[in-house]
Design a protein around this motif. Structure first.
Motif, short mmCIF file in Angstrom:
data_model
loop_
_atom_site.label_atom_id
_atom_site.label_comp_id
_atom_site.label_asym_id
_atom_site.label_seq_id
_atom_site.Cartn_x
_atom_site.Cartn_y
_atom_site.Cartn_z
N TYR A 29 0.72 -1.14 -0.08
CA TYR A 29 -0.05 -0.01 0.15
C TYR A 29 0.74 1.23 0.02
N VAL A 30 1.94 1.24 0.86
CA VAL A 30 2.80 2.53 1.13
C VAL A 30 3.60 2.61 -0.47
N THR A 31 4.10 1.44 -1.01
CA THR A 31 4.64 1.64 -2.11
C THR A 31 3.82 1.99 -3.31
N ARG A 32 2.66 1.88 -3.33
CA ARG A 32 1.91 2.40 -4.33
C ARG A 32 1.45 3.63 -4.16
N VAL A 33 1.35 4.22 -2.86
CA VAL A 33 0.96 5.49 -2.64
C VAL A 33 2.09 6.49 -3.07
N VAL A 34 3.39 5.97 -2.64
CA VAL A 34 4.80 6.81 -2.96
C VAL A 34 4.79 6.75 -4.72
N ALA A 35 4.44 5.68 -5.34
CA ALA A 35 4.51 5.77 -6.55
C ALA A 35 3.53 6.61 -7.34
N GLU A 36 2.28 6.78 -6.78
CA GLU A 36 1.35 7.58 -7.26
C GLU A 36 1.45 9.04 -6.95
N GLY A 37 2.19 9.48 -5.99
CA GLY A 37 2.72 10.61 -5.28
C GLY A 37 1.60 11.29 -4.54
N THR A 38 0.63 10.17 -4.07
CA THR A 38 -0.45 10.61 -3.11
C THR A 38 -0.18 10.37 -1.66
N HIS A 39 -1.31 10.41 -0.88
CA HIS A 39 -1.11 10.44 0.44
C HIS A 39 -1.61 9.16 0.92
N THR A 40 -1.43 8.84 2.29
CA THR A 40 -2.05 7.52 3.00
C THR A 40 -3.31 7.83 3.50
N ASP A 41 -4.30 8.32 2.70
CA ASP A 41 -5.48 9.07 3.14
C ASP A 41 -6.28 7.81 3.75
N GLU A 42 -6.45 6.89 3.00
CA GLU A 42 -7.26 5.63 3.33
C GLU A 42 -6.97 4.91 4.65
N LEU A 43 -5.70 4.76 4.73
CA LEU A 43 -5.10 4.18 6.34
C LEU A 43 -5.43 5.12 7.32
N TRP A 44 -5.01 6.47 7.18
CA TRP A 44 -5.23 7.47 8.04
C TRP A 44 -6.73 7.63 8.51
N ALA A 45 -7.60 7.52 7.52
CA ALA A 45 -8.83 7.57 7.75
C ALA A 45 -9.61 6.21 8.58
N GLU A 46 -8.93 5.17 8.29
CA GLU A 46 -9.62 4.06 9.02
C GLU A 46 -9.01 3.92 10.20
N ALA A 47 -7.80 4.37 10.36
CA ALA A 47 -7.20 4.42 11.88
C ALA A 47 -8.12 5.41 12.72
N LEU A 86 3.86 8.66 9.47
CA LEU A 86 4.81 9.65 9.91
C LEU A 86 4.14 10.78 10.62
N MET A 87 3.00 11.11 10.30
CA MET A 87 2.15 12.03 10.59
C MET A 87 1.66 11.93 12.05
N LEU A 88 1.77 10.65 12.49
CA LEU A 88 1.39 10.34 13.96
C LEU A 88 2.33 10.92 14.78
N VAL A 89 3.44 11.19 14.52
CA VAL A 89 4.55 11.60 15.00
C VAL A 89 4.43 13.15 15.60
N LEU A 115 -7.83 16.79 15.56
CA LEU A 115 -6.64 15.84 15.59
C LEU A 115 -7.00 14.48 16.02
N ALA A 116 -7.95 14.48 16.77
CA ALA A 116 -8.26 13.07 17.35
C ALA A 116 -9.10 12.19 16.31
N ASP A 117 -10.14 12.78 15.68
CA ASP A 117 -10.79 12.02 14.85
C ASP A 117 -10.24 12.10 13.27
N GLY A 118 -8.91 12.73 13.04
CA GLY A 118 -8.36 12.85 11.94
C GLY A 118 -8.75 13.58 10.88
N SER A 119 -9.57 14.46 11.15
CA SER A 119 -10.44 15.44 10.09
C SER A 119 -9.47 16.61 10.09
#
Length: 387
Positions: A29-47, A86-89, A115-119
């Motif tokens: 998933y991370v490899t694909r996001v990097v290749a596409e130049g996008t962000h980990t929005d789906e994982l961020w939203a689900e977390a 990384l943005m969790l840090v 910050l708590a609900d990711g929005s």
């Protein structure tokens, strides 16, 4: 990998749940996001939906009511699955902690639920071209002008500014009593006039981008100041200690991921009669890497427990040690993993080669291992300074 002596049943359950989430996404998933130049929005939203992003923030503002112990656990497990955030840090650990501890009621209501609900996300700006992370040499200044603050300066290697709603900027104000400059923290919304950003081209393959920031007569209202103007260092280190602990978690997750890939390979790859993992020349270095990761993990847990208990002084020493130990363990684990796979360790198929660069980051940021050794030699061992 969980430790029943140190972790509660609830924390172990959280670790298992986060590990299951990470497994659904993984390194591909991370490899694909990097290749596409996008962000980990789906994982961020689900977390976020599962309550993991704000697990350390106060319950009254939408958080989980836990601490850095729980948040570091979340980041470590996502990293061990190959998909660290990384943005969790930065967002909940540094900015969320500082605002929760020192922010006004209005700042808490404005920022903590998002910050708590990711929005909402918040970046953190301390590093400068000539000062690094040395808060005593920061040249970004803030002056009073009427009822406002006006900021001028530059920042470099600031993560995620493009996806953050605001950046918590470390500036320096003049102490009216002594005339000396002291650090203070300001919330700067992304679209504030005079607040510019430009991307820094990096060899590091990561979804989160790095930026150089310019602050040119950035005018902020009085309420942009976080906490007490005269308690800047206390407030600053309230964010830096969690940053070091979370960096340790980031490194540990990476090291665990690399080691797991190497172990899978060593158990199944057969050159002669036995799998290559039967040979001590490979088995012993992998065992050593595991030991180093576990030792670093214990120090990280100690640092997190001290911080959550309110022992800022003790947490400062332990957080620096944890960050140092975890970075060294991660670099060694990644190196040994690549070596175990031989040529396969450098292929895209196995996804380890990109970690060679990534692991080095933990040695460099947010503070170099040499500066940590300076801190320990001066603060812990009582040795004189050379600077």
């Amino acid at each position: 990998m969980s430790n029943p002596v140190i972790e509660t049943e609830e924390q172990r359950a959280l670790r298992d749940a986060v590990a299951a989430l990470g497994k659904r996404y993984g390194r591909d998933y991370v490899t694909r996001v990097v290749a596409e130049g996008t962000h980990t929005d789906e994982l961020w939203a689900e977390a976020a939906k599962l309550g993991y992003l704000g697990v350390n923030l106060p319950e009254e503002y939408g958080g989980g009511g836990g601490g850095i112990v729980e948040l570091s656990l979340v980041l470590e497990e996502l990293g061990a699955a190959g998909c660290p955030l990384l943005m969790l840090v930065v967002s909940p650990a540094i900015c969320g902690t500082v605002i929760a501890r020192f922010g006004t009621e209005e700042q808490k209501r404005t920022w903590l639920p998002g910050l708590a609900d990711g929005s909402r996300k918040m970046a953190f700006g301390i590093t400068e071209p000539d000062a690094g992370s040395n808060s005593h040499r920061i040249t970004t200044t803030a002056r009073r002008e009427g009822g406002d603050w006006v900021l001028n300066g530059r920042k470099v290697f600031i993560s995620g500014v493009d996806i953050a709603d605001a950046t918590l900027i470390v500036g320096r104000t003049e102490d009216a009593r002594t005339g000396r400059l002291k650090p203070c923290l300001f919330i700067v919304p992304r679209e504030t006039p005079g607040f510019g950003r430009s991307p820094i081209a990096m060899e590091l393959a990561a979804p989160e981008k790095q930026f150089e920031l310019t602050l040119d007569e950035v005018r902020l209202p009085a309420e942009a100041l976080v906490g007490d103007e005269d308690a800047g260092l206390l407030q600053l280190f309230a964010g830096l200690n969690p940053e070091r602990i979370m960096t340790a978690a980031f490194a540990l997750g990476m090291g665990r991921y690399a080691l797991a890939r190497a172990l899978d390979y060593a158990r199944t790859r057969q050159v002669w009669k036995e799998p290559i993992g039967a040979h001590q020349a490979l088995a012993h270095p992998l065992a050593q890497a595991h030991i180093e990761l576990e030792l670093a993990r214990l120090m990280m847990q100690k640092a997190a427990h001290l911080y959550d208990a309110g022992d800022d002084m003790g947490a400062g020493e332990a957080a620096n040690m944890a960050k140092y130990a975890a970075a060294e363990a991660a670099v060694h684990a990644v190196d040994q993993a690549v070596h175990t796979l031989g040529g396969n360790g450098l292929t895209q198929e196995y996804g380890l080669a990109s970690l060679i660069t990534a692991a080095r980051v933990a040695r460099i940021a947010p503070v170099s291992r040499e500066m940590i050794l300076n801190y320990i030699s001066h603060q812990s061992l009582g040795l004189p300074k050379s600077y």
